[in-house]
Design a protein around this motif. Structure first.
Motif, PDB file in Angstrom:
ATOM      1  N   GLN A 164       0.821  -1.202   0.000  1.00  0.00           N
ATOM      2  CA  GLN A 164       0.000   0.000   0.000  1.00  0.00           C
ATOM      3  C   GLN A 164       0.860   1.259   0.000  1.00  0.00           C
ATOM      4  O   GLN A 164       0.508   2.262  -0.622  1.00  0.00           O
ATOM      5  N   ALA A 167       1.782   1.694  -3.508  1.00  0.00           N
ATOM      6  CA  ALA A 167       0.621   2.015  -4.338  1.00  0.00           C
ATOM      7  C   ALA A 167       0.166   3.453  -4.152  1.00  0.00           C
ATOM      8  O   ALA A 167      -0.408   4.053  -5.066  1.00  0.00           O
ATOM      9  N   SER A 275      -6.933   1.780  -1.624  1.00  0.00           N
ATOM     10  CA  SER A 275      -5.622   1.638  -0.983  1.00  0.00           C
ATOM     11  C   SER A 275      -5.616   2.292   0.390  1.00  0.00           C
ATOM     12  O   SER A 275      -4.995   1.785   1.327  1.00  0.00           O
ATOM     13  N   SER A 278      -7.372  -0.067   2.751  1.00  0.00           N
ATOM     14  CA  SER A 278      -6.476  -1.180   3.074  1.00  0.00           C
ATOM     15  C   SER A 278      -5.386  -0.749   4.038  1.00  0.00           C
ATOM     16  O   SER A 278      -5.015  -1.487   4.956  1.00  0.00           O
TER      17      SER A 278
END
Length: 447
Positions: A164, A167, A275, A278
């Motif tokens: 993450q 990302a 993201s 998460s």
């Protein structure tokens, strides 16, 4: 009488479990290596389609990159799984990481030309997909070997946090770098990160195959598939993931959803919201290490994903849509933690690479088909209807699969035969005789 935990103790219990980082030097190396390489990879992941757009001005040319990537990922993912069971996984990781660095260098050289060429961009995209397919089974299958059996959920949460970070920060930085310094600068950062990654991978402990003289073959791949089909719990993890991604992966139509909501400014937030959700779950994932019923993670997380995607299509307020997408990201991560833990606790070491190759199919084919479904439904029913109906279909399919495969719901790492066999094998490998493995203790935390 036991006193109630203090607020500080409750907060500490929510924080990520760092046990794998403390107990395994190889996990520390791979975690840092992944942190570095994910950042560089996401830089290139954004710079590459932007360069294709700049050279062609064609949405079709940009979209064609996905078609170029899919077949190599599937083919080399399956072969990479067989390869991971046949050779030293450290060598596979090293070779593919070095190869990815060379491809990044090709992008850099091409971007530095007075007139950059288009065709090398597609060749590199296909090459990256092939090398990633070869590498991922070796990386994924190595986790069960280097991390203690009871720390697999914590390791999965830490790996997700690492992903993450890449990302979120990689694309954000890439957009700024490309805009102000050009594609070549972004590719330079990618080359440097891969060079650092290779140096870290050189320090990994060798990971030779369990069986000697095992050669990658179609028969070996079929053997892995037969094993997966013979285990209802494993089959359930694959089926639930595929169903969730097929019915409820609407990323391709986010631009149209933003248009319908009259909120073009929200497009970037739509892509980032999952993201962020998460990441929030990852930062509060300490409690997941105390859960034994990981099948419930898989089913409940996928159901939350579907419900949240349905909400994102149903609501007309863009802020509620963004909240739903963040909740969907948290559900997806929870389901992913359950899948990863079950895989690493139950799959025999000699089959782990081939099963990881099948996992690559689950990760890649589901979202690709899901985007096709979302686009086709949007053209037929409208964008918002395509999103909410997909979410509803996801929930229904997950419920049906849970009913058809009840062993997934009842999976318990303290009593499941495959999980106990995996624990005994791991402890026997460290010199602990099978008879010395303690029986499951009463009162362990359950979901």
């Amino acid at each position: 009488m036991t006193s109630a935990p203090s607020p500080a103790a409750r907060l500490a219990a929510l924080l990520p479990d760092l046990s794998p980082l403390r107990s395994s030097a190889d996990f520390r190396l791979l975690w840092v290596q992944g942190l570095v390489t994910y950042f560089g990879s996401f830089m290139a992941l954004i710079a590459l389609p932007l360069q294709i757009k700049e050279l062609t001005g064609s949405p079709l040319a940009v979209g064609a990159m996905g078609a170029v990537e899919l077949v190599p990922l599937v083919v080399f993912g399956l072969y990479g799984g067989a390869l991971a069971d046949a050779v030293d996984r450290r060598k596979v990781i090293l070779a593919t990481e070095a190869g990815l660095g060379v491809l990044a260098l090709v992008l850099l050289v091409n971007a530095a030309l007075p007139d950059p060429m288009l065709w090398p961009l597609y060749v590199v995209a296909a090459g990256v997909s092939a090398l990633s397919g070869l590498q991922r089974p070796a990386l994924d299958s190595l986790m069960a070997r280097i991390v203690p059996h009871e720390q697999q959920t914590a390791a999965a949460a830490l790996n997700s946090l690492r992903w993450q970070f890449g990302a979120i920060t990689g694309p954000a930085v890439a957009g700024v770098v490309v805009s102000y310094a050009g594609h070549a600068t972004a590719y330079t950062v990618t080359v440097v990160t891969f060079a650092a990654s290779v140096l870290l991978c050189l320090r990994l402990t060798p990971a030779p195959p369990v069986r000697e003289n095992t050669k990658p073959s179609l028969r070996g791949i079929v053997e892995g598939a037969r094993y997966a089909c013979s285990r209802p719990v494993l089959l359930g993890t694959y089926a639930v993931d595929m169903a969730a991604m097929f019915f409820a992966f609407p990323n391709a139509i986010f631009p149209f959803l933003a248009d319908e909501l009259d909120a073009d400014w929200s497009l970037g937030l739509m892509y980032a919201a999952g993201s962020i959700g998460s990441l929030v779950l990852g930062l509060t994932s300490g409690w997941t290490s105390r859960v034994r019923r990981h099948g419930l993670f898989v089913v409940f997380g996928a159901a939350v994903w579907g419900l949240a995607i349905a909400g994102a299509g149903w609501f007309g307020n863009v802020w509620l849509v963004l909240v739903c997408l963040a909740v969907a990201g948290a559900g997806d991560m929870l389901s992913g933690l359950g899948r990863s833990t079950i895989w690493n606790q139950t799959i025999p070491e000699e089959l782990r690479g081939r099963l990881a190759g099948i996992e690559v199919l689950s990760y890649s084919v589901g979202p690709q088909l899901g985007q096709v479904r979302a686009g086709a439904m949007a053209g037929w029913t409208g964008t918002r209807a395509a999103v909410w109906s997909g979410g509803a279909a996801c929930v229904a399919s997950v419920a049906l699969l849970a009913a058809v495969l009840p062993k997934l719901l009842t999976y318990d790492s303290a009593t499941d035969e495959d999980a106990l066999r995996g624990r005994r094998a791991k402890e026997a490998g460290t010199g602990t005789p099978e008879a010395a493995v303690p029986a499951p203790e009463a009162g362990l935390s359950e979901a």
